[in-house]
Design an enzyme around this catalytic site. Structure first.
Site, PDB file in Angstrom:
ATOM      1  N   HIS A 450       0.830  -1.209   0.000  1.00 13.12           N
ATOM      2  CA  HIS A 450       0.000   0.000   0.000  1.00 13.12           C
ATOM      3  C   HIS A 450       0.863   1.256   0.000  1.00 13.12           C
ATOM      4  O   HIS A 450       1.841   1.358   0.722  1.00 13.12           O
ATOM      5  CB  HIS A 450      -0.986   0.020   1.169  1.00 13.12           C
ATOM      6  CG  HIS A 450      -0.373  -0.160   2.514  1.00 13.12           C
ATOM      7  ND1 HIS A 450       0.061  -1.376   3.005  1.00 13.12           N
ATOM      8  CD2 HIS A 450      -0.141   0.730   3.519  1.00 13.12           C
ATOM      9  CE1 HIS A 450       0.532  -1.237   4.224  1.00 13.12           C
ATOM     10  NE2 HIS A 450       0.434   0.036   4.554  1.00 13.12           N
ATOM     11  N   LEU A 451       0.456   2.186  -0.846  1.00 18.23           N
ATOM     12  CA  LEU A 451       1.144   3.469  -1.013  1.00 18.23           C
ATOM     13  C   LEU A 451       0.321   4.555  -0.320  1.00 18.23           C
ATOM     14  O   LEU A 451      -0.847   4.753  -0.631  1.00 18.23           O
ATOM     15  CB  LEU A 451       1.274   3.784  -2.507  1.00 18.23           C
ATOM     16  CG  LEU A 451       1.802   5.170  -2.904  1.00 18.23           C
ATOM     17  CD1 LEU A 451       3.227   5.367  -2.413  1.00 18.23           C
ATOM     18  CD2 LEU A 451       1.717   5.355  -4.422  1.00 18.23           C
TER      19      LEU A 451
END
Length: 538
Positions: A450-451
């Site tokens: 996840h960014l």
């Protein structure tokens, strides 16, 4: 003697001869610490350098006209311009920022830069590196030399950067004064060629004042031919009234100028290769950058400023053949409106909360901000700032950065582009006073890659509660998206120093803008609000 009328001649074998009343080739100064200083000018290249001979243990007798063989002094010599250092030694060449404006004097601008560079060199005292500031004005060069010339890893030269590189000045990174469009009259930008602007816009779209952006040079760049691998765009504050976006307040101009230097150094360290034993430093493999494939679109039209988000489509040209090209890119972006309440995940599966959302998107529509064929942007359940989104891959086998390989470059590029598009949209349409950043946690707490997309007003969130929260977003624990992408492109992996991240996570509370320390979160957040309003983002 008392008039400092002496000359030290140093030959190529570092053998010194002291001449009194002789040729004034190398002015000699011995300070209170018995360190002898020599300023030299290479007659062939006209490059200025400063050398140090510490611990002088003999007396200079003004009655002697010639000392044929004075006691040998250990020599600490700045790198020879005609013999560039090996590419494994990181080197940064940068201009003196902010010395031509009208709000800050040249001396003040230099001192602000000196403070940041000095702290950096002290923090990396055991690192093998070299830094050089280049400016056309002799007074500016002298000011930098006086302040930092004692460190053999630093020097100041008069001239312009492309000319010095052509004469053999060693470096792996070159910093350049740039604009929000990655343009400008800077000699470095002109010398690098038009491909640099194209690659910069493709990677970052636009730039912000007070920040820096590293872009890999293509092998055919004229600057790359001199050994540089990266150009670091730096956007200093405009302190000239006749130009746009004038910054009239000296305090804000000073804060933004120092932020430029800090961000430049952060980008510089992100390019370092594996260090020597005990050296530490980010684990990014050095070497020439890989040229973008011919199929890669040549950048985004930033003049539209997200008028047509579907313009992202060309930037996905770097897609591996093993992955499917997305076809349903978004055509519009809405307002940032997180749901009023977000159901908590079961305490037994909290680490899989993101996996559960992606596997059941239909049941979690309220948490979705944006979706494409490859990824989805969702609202963070516990936002650590006014804006906090997560960009997730739809491939649930990608549990973390550790599993990423070269074949995933297209996906990571897609996530990066989505983040840039979202940040530009929110800044332009809903949160004009906020600054944003996108990146990954070095040690994520949830499973599934996840960014983070987050605004930098960390004081505004009630969910920003403890030291761990603070340090994971305001220190090098937070790996910028473009740095992760660079690593994956060049090495096929994203390397993270887990032990270093653990130390960062537990370090003392510090304001990342002014470096003031605090013992409690409430006192830090109370301080950070006004500090952020004055100085801008981290």
């Amino acid at each position: 003697n008392d008039d400092n009328d002496a000359t030290l001649i140093v030959n190529d074998d570092d053998e010194a001869t002291l001449i009194v009343d002789g040729v004034n080739e190398a002015p000699l100064v011995v300070d209170a610490d018995n360190t002898l200083t020599v300023d030299r000018v290479d007659e062939a290249t006209k490059l200025r350098s400063r050398e140090y001979y510490p611990n002088i243990d003999h007396k200079i007798n003004p009655g002697l006209k010639h000392v044929a063989s004075p006691p040998r002094c250990p020599v600490v010599r700045n790198p020879c311009p005609s013999q560039p250092l090996a590419t494994t030694v990181p080197g940064l060449v940068f201009p003196a920022f902010g010395v031509t404006g009208k709000v800050l004097s040249a001396n003040v601008a230099v001192q602000l830069g000196v403070e940041v560079i000095q702290a950096f060199l002290a923090d990396h005292a055991k690192e093998e590196l070299h830094m050089c500031v280049v400016d056309p004005k002799e007074a500016v060069v002298a000011a930098w030399t006086t302040a930092l010339g004692r460190d053999p890893r630093f020097r100041a030269l008069q001239g312009n950067i492309p000319e010095q590189l052509a004469q053999g000045l060693p470096c792996s990174c070159v910093a350049a004064t740039s604009s929000w469009r990655f343009k400008g009259p800077c000699p470095v930008l002109k010398a690098a060629g038009p491909a640099l602007e194209e690659d910069s816009k493709r990677k970052f779209r636009t730039a912000e004042v007070g920040k820096a952006y590293a872009v890999a040079l293509r092998p055919d760049s004229p600057i790359a031919a001199h050994g540089a691998h990266f150009v670091i765009h730096v956007v200093p504050p405009n302190t000239t009234p006749e130009r746009p976006d004038f910054v009239a307040e000296p305090d804000r101009a000073s804060a933004l100028l120092q932020a430029c230097y800090r961000h430049m150094l952060h980008e510089f360290t992100a390019t370092w290769g594996p260090r020597t034993e005990g050296g530490g430093g980010p684990a990014m493999t050095p070497g020439p950058p890989v040229a973008p494939p011919a199929t890669l679109a040549r950048g985004l039209n930033v003049s539209t400023r997200l008028a047509a988000p579907s313009s992202l489509a060309p930037s996905l040209g770097r897609v591996p053949e093993t992955l499917q090209v997305p076809t349903d890119l978004p055509t519009a972006l809405g307002r940032y409106q997180p749901p009023p309440t977000t159901p908590r995940a079961s305490p037994h599966v909290w680490q899989d909360a993101l996996l559960n959302i992606v596997r059941n998107l239909a049941k979690n529509r309220d948490t979705v901000y944006l979706r494409t064929d490859w990824a989805v942007a969702i609202y963070d359940a516990y936002p650590k700032a006014t804006v906090h989104l997560l960009v997730l891959p739809l491939d649930t086998s990608l549990l973390s950065m550790d599993v990423l390989e070269g074949k995933h470059v297209g996906l990571v590029q897609h996530m990066h582009d989505l983040a840039q598009m979202i940040m530009d949209h929110l800044r332009s349409h809903q949160f004009p006073k906020l600054t944003f950043k996108a990146g990954y946690h070095g040690i994520p707490s949830l499973r599934l890659l996840h960014l983070h997309i987050i605004s930098e007003d960390f004081h505004a969130s009630s969910c920003m509660k403890n030291k761990k929260h603070w340090n994971t977003f305001t220190t090098a624990f937070f790996l910028p998206s473009h740095c992760a992408l660079d690593m994956l492109e060049r090495t096929g992996r994203i390397h993270v120093d887990a032990e270093g991240c653990k130390k960062l996570e537990s370090q003392a509370l510090v304001c990342p803008l002014c470096e003031t320390g605090f013992s409690t979160m409430p006192s830090l957040k109370k301080h950070y609000g006004p500090c952020y309003a004055t100085r801008g983002g981290v």
